[in-house]
Design a protein around this motif. Structure first.
Motif, mmCIF file in Angstrom:
data_model
loop_
_atom_site.group_PDB
_atom_site.id
_atom_site.type_symbol
_atom_site.label_atom_id
_atom_site.label_comp_id
_atom_site.label_asym_id
_atom_site.label_seq_id
_atom_site.Cartn_x
_atom_site.Cartn_y
_atom_site.Cartn_z
ATOM 1 N N THR A 71 7.566 -2.263 -1.055
ATOM 2 C CA THR A 71 7.844 -3.635 -0.662
ATOM 3 C C THR A 71 7.782 -4.540 -1.888
ATOM 4 O O THR A 71 7.190 -4.208 -2.909
ATOM 5 C CB THR A 71 6.817 -4.139 0.368
ATOM 6 N N LYS A 81 6.548 -8.098 -3.411
ATOM 7 C CA LYS A 81 5.561 -9.138 -3.191
ATOM 8 C C LYS A 81 5.895 -10.310 -4.093
ATOM 9 O O LYS A 81 5.881 -10.204 -5.315
ATOM 10 C CB LYS A 81 4.144 -8.631 -3.473
ATOM 11 N N LYS A 138 6.243 -9.078 10.480
ATOM 12 C CA LYS A 138 5.290 -8.003 10.782
ATOM 13 C C LYS A 138 3.856 -8.523 10.884
ATOM 14 O O LYS A 138 3.088 -8.077 11.730
ATOM 15 C CB LYS A 138 5.387 -6.915 9.709
ATOM 16 N N GLU A 184 0.107 -16.091 4.204
ATOM 17 C CA GLU A 184 0.851 -14.942 3.678
ATOM 18 C C GLU A 184 1.520 -14.204 4.836
ATOM 19 O O GLU A 184 0.885 -13.919 5.845
ATOM 20 C CB GLU A 184 -0.076 -13.992 2.918
ATOM 21 N N HIS A 224 4.356 -10.955 5.944
ATOM 22 C CA HIS A 224 5.099 -9.755 5.576
ATOM 23 C C HIS A 224 6.298 -9.683 6.516
ATOM 24 O O HIS A 224 6.134 -9.601 7.733
ATOM 25 C CB HIS A 224 4.237 -8.503 5.716
ATOM 26 N N GLU A 253 11.939 -5.376 2.656
ATOM 27 C CA GLU A 253 10.611 -5.841 3.058
ATOM 28 C C GLU A 253 10.016 -6.678 1.936
ATOM 29 O O GLU A 253 10.087 -6.300 0.761
ATOM 30 C CB GLU A 253 9.685 -4.664 3.366
ATOM 31 N N THR A 308 6.621 -9.522 0.979
ATOM 32 C CA THR A 308 5.418 -10.271 1.307
ATOM 33 C C THR A 308 5.416 -11.538 0.466
ATOM 34 O O THR A 308 5.582 -11.471 -0.758
ATOM 35 C CB THR A 308 4.151 -9.444 1.017
#
Length: 289
Positions: free
Chosen positions: A20, A22, A202, A217, A219, A260, A262
């Motif tokens: 993922t 970030k 998510k 935060e 995701h 994906e 974050t």
């Protein structure tokens, strides 16, 4: 010689894990936050502006949900009346059962989805507010998403976010109106530019909450799939049923793009107790300073 580990190297995905992205963001300056809170509370003091916000946010259920609920109710009434008339051996008997079941499932699903969005006329925690904001764009509730933006965010002009291999629309968009939010979100969160898209939140968690300022935060999984492939699969399903369903699955897995990420968002709480998104830019790469 054994290979030495680089302590500064980014972590790699383990077995069964997806890599993922970030996103790191710089915290906005305290002066910018103070100014944004002042503008937000001035906005809240304007009764006409707040009435417009509530109008654009809309009710708990969408019009499409209420339409399907009405159709399901009529189908159920027709089913009850028809069961007293038709024999179980007649083709119409099975249609009387199938249609109410299908429309009831659709109506219940739409209601469940709508209820994941918290009403905009009552306070909710910053993480729940951010979830609702992101989901509302994916659901086509652009007026609700716009009502979640602070005046500072509405004054921004933004570009589509960078989402790895996912094909995006292009352009620069002003967020001063719900129409601007609609055009912007169609480049990455909604059907548009030849792509069918989805956004799945998510998880969302509060990282920091200091008075009327919170950092959340999230995701999120973004997906896109070509519209032409969806049309081909739909036609194939109508013509050859099982093989068409298999073709749909093959095309979906082969052509789907997934990303994906974050990232963190700053939210501000107004004097009315509601939380508002501080920056319009999705990743706050262009957050006001």
């Amino acid at each position: 010689m054994s290979e030495e580990m680089n302590p500064y190297a980014p972590p790699e995905a383990g077995p069964g894990e997806r890599a993922t992205t970030k996103k790191k963001k710089k915290r906005p300056a305290s002066g910018a936050i103070t100014e944004a809170l002042e503008r937000l509370n001035q906005h809240i003091d304007d009764t006409s502006a707040m009435a417009l916000d509530q109008k654009e946010a809309g009710g708990r259920l969408r019009v499409v949900t209420m339409v399907f609920a009405g159709i399901a109710a009529l189908a159920l009434v027709s089913m009850v009346a028809g069961l007293m008339t038709f024999s179980s051996r007649e083709p119409a008997f099975f249609l009387l059962i199938i249609f109410p079941v299908v429309f009831t499932i659709l109506a219940v699903t739409l209601v469940a989805v709508d209820l994941t969005i918290v009403p905009r006329d009552r306070p909710a925690s910053p993480d729940v507010t951010l979830r609702s904001y992101l989901r509302s764009m994916a659901m086509g509730r652009q007026g609700y998403a716009w009502a979640c933006l602070s005046p500072t965010a509405r004054a921004q002009t933004v570009n589509p976010p960078v989402l790895g291999d996912i094909p995006l629309g292009a352009g620069t968009f002003a967020l001063a109106t719900p129409a601007g939010v609609k055009d912007w979100s169609s480049t990455f969160a909604r059907v548009g530019h030849g792509q069918i898209r989805s956004v799945q939140v998510k998880r969302a968690s509060i990282v920091r909450e200091d008075g009327d300022v919170a950092e959340v935060e999230v995701h999120v999984v973004f997906q896109a799939w070509p519209q032409w492939a969806n049309m081909v699969a739909a036609v194939a399903f109508v013509l050859i049923r099982l093989l068409g369903a298999i073709l749909f699955l093959v095309l979906y897995l082969a052509l789907r793009k997934r990303h994906e990420v974050t990232f963190r968002k700053t939210l501000l709480r107004g004097k009315n107790g509601l939380w508002y998104v501080y920056a319009g830019d999705l990743f706050e790469d262009e957050a006001p300073r």
